[in-house]
Design an enzyme around this catalytic site. Sequence first.
Site, PDB file in Angstrom:
ATOM      1  N   ARG A  68       0.832  -1.204   0.000  1.00 20.49           N
ATOM      2  CA  ARG A  68       0.000   0.000   0.000  1.00 20.49           C
ATOM      3  C   ARG A  68       0.865   1.251   0.000  1.00 20.49           C
ATOM      4  O   ARG A  68       1.053   1.896  -1.024  1.00 20.49           O
ATOM      5  CB  ARG A  68      -0.947  -0.029   1.216  1.00 20.49           C
ATOM      6  N   ASP A  69       1.439   1.616   1.127  1.00 24.99           N
ATOM      7  CA  ASP A  69       2.236   2.841   1.191  1.00 24.99           C
ATOM      8  C   ASP A  69       3.471   2.738   0.318  1.00 24.99           C
ATOM      9  O   ASP A  69       3.959   3.742  -0.205  1.00 24.99           O
ATOM     10  CB  ASP A  69       2.625   3.123   2.647  1.00 24.99           C
ATOM     11  N   HIS A 107       4.754   4.757  12.558  1.00 25.75           N
ATOM     12  CA  HIS A 107       5.013   4.687  11.124  1.00 25.75           C
ATOM     13  C   HIS A 107       6.040   5.771  10.769  1.00 25.75           C
ATOM     14  O   HIS A 107       5.762   6.962  10.938  1.00 25.75           O
ATOM     15  CB  HIS A 107       3.691   4.939  10.379  1.00 25.75           C
ATOM     16  N   HIS A 162       9.058   7.408   8.048  1.00 26.57           N
ATOM     17  CA  HIS A 162       9.747   7.523   6.762  1.00 26.57           C
ATOM     18  C   HIS A 162      11.190   7.954   7.037  1.00 26.57           C
ATOM     19  O   HIS A 162      11.474   8.583   8.051  1.00 26.57           O
ATOM     20  CB  HIS A 162       9.034   8.527   5.862  1.00 26.57           C
ATOM     21  N   CYS A 208       4.423   9.647  -0.163  1.00 25.88           N
ATOM     22  CA  CYS A 208       3.044  10.123  -0.116  1.00 25.88           C
ATOM     23  C   CYS A 208       2.778  10.994  -1.335  1.00 25.88           C
ATOM     24  O   CYS A 208       3.503  11.975  -1.554  1.00 25.88           O
ATOM     25  CB  CYS A 208       2.795  10.918   1.164  1.00 25.88           C
ATOM     26  N   ASN A 220       9.566   4.619   3.076  1.00 25.69           N
ATOM     27  CA  ASN A 220       9.436   4.125   4.439  1.00 25.69           C
ATOM     28  C   ASN A 220      10.752   3.518   4.901  1.00 25.69           C
ATOM     29  O   ASN A 220      11.646   3.216   4.101  1.00 25.69           O
ATOM     30  CB  ASN A 220       8.370   3.027   4.484  1.00 25.69           C
TER      31      ASN A 220
END
Length: 295
Positions: free
Chosen positions: A10-11, A202, A204, A235, A244
């Site tokens: 996903r991310d 979470h 980055h 993003c 990430n």
Amino acid sequence: MVGIVEVSPRDGLQNEKTLLETDAKVDLITQAIAAGVTRIESCSFVHPKLVPAMADAEAVMERVPRPAGVSHIGLVLNRRGFDRAVSAGVDEVNVVVPASDTFSERNQNSTTDALTAVAEEVCAEAASTGLPATVTIATSFGCPFEGEVDPDRVVEVARRSAAAGAKEIAIADTIGVGVPTQVRTLLDGVRSVAPDVVLRAHFHNTRNTGFANAVAAYEAGVAWLDSSNGGIGGCPFAPAATGNIATEDLVYLLERMGVPTGLDLEKLIPIAGFLSDQLGYRVPALLPRAGTFPG
């Protein structure tokens, strides 16, 4: 022990120029599960015009492997996304609320307060159906448009989310500006208003602080850390946001510290090569280049 939530499907993929086919996404998820991943953010249920990489969310969920003990997470931004996620058969949902009004407006044409109300609705509905819900508070550490974010804004979103039935709250450094002192401050604040909620983080690695922040979060008692195979991600609504923290690098770091993760490095490392082939460039993760130690 600390758990790892794998977010590469996903991310990791949502900001890539190359759009992977559904087969490749399912292959990525299958490899992650084979490496020991038990929670995986498999897709997001957002408007396909805004995030084309996630347009096949239902098709992905229809085909992912579902061994016992593995939970597939669907990211949602609103009630429509929640309904799609439930229909697709996700095991849990993750609803995102940015702590910054400007980011909220650029991202979802709304405000933090209004999006928190949406999260409250989703959490209440999820709780009524027995579906676990996470609220991820985006831009907790800083906003690309406003700069510093008041920790009290993060804490207030956490308070309202917990009261609405969120089972887990994640603080997210969407643009990679955070440092360990902020991690401790934010986690202390969230814990003060949501003492019974599971904590997640979470990070980055935009400014090379992501792994230090992950260690700080672990030491502050988070139960789960997000990471992405190969260190891919970003993003689409945050200028210059990069990947990430890499799952394989994070697992190496934690295991060398004596902190078990339940993941198999030997099975994780080849995933970076798979992603490099699919995306057409060498992914950022360092462990696949350097190898484990001792070798």
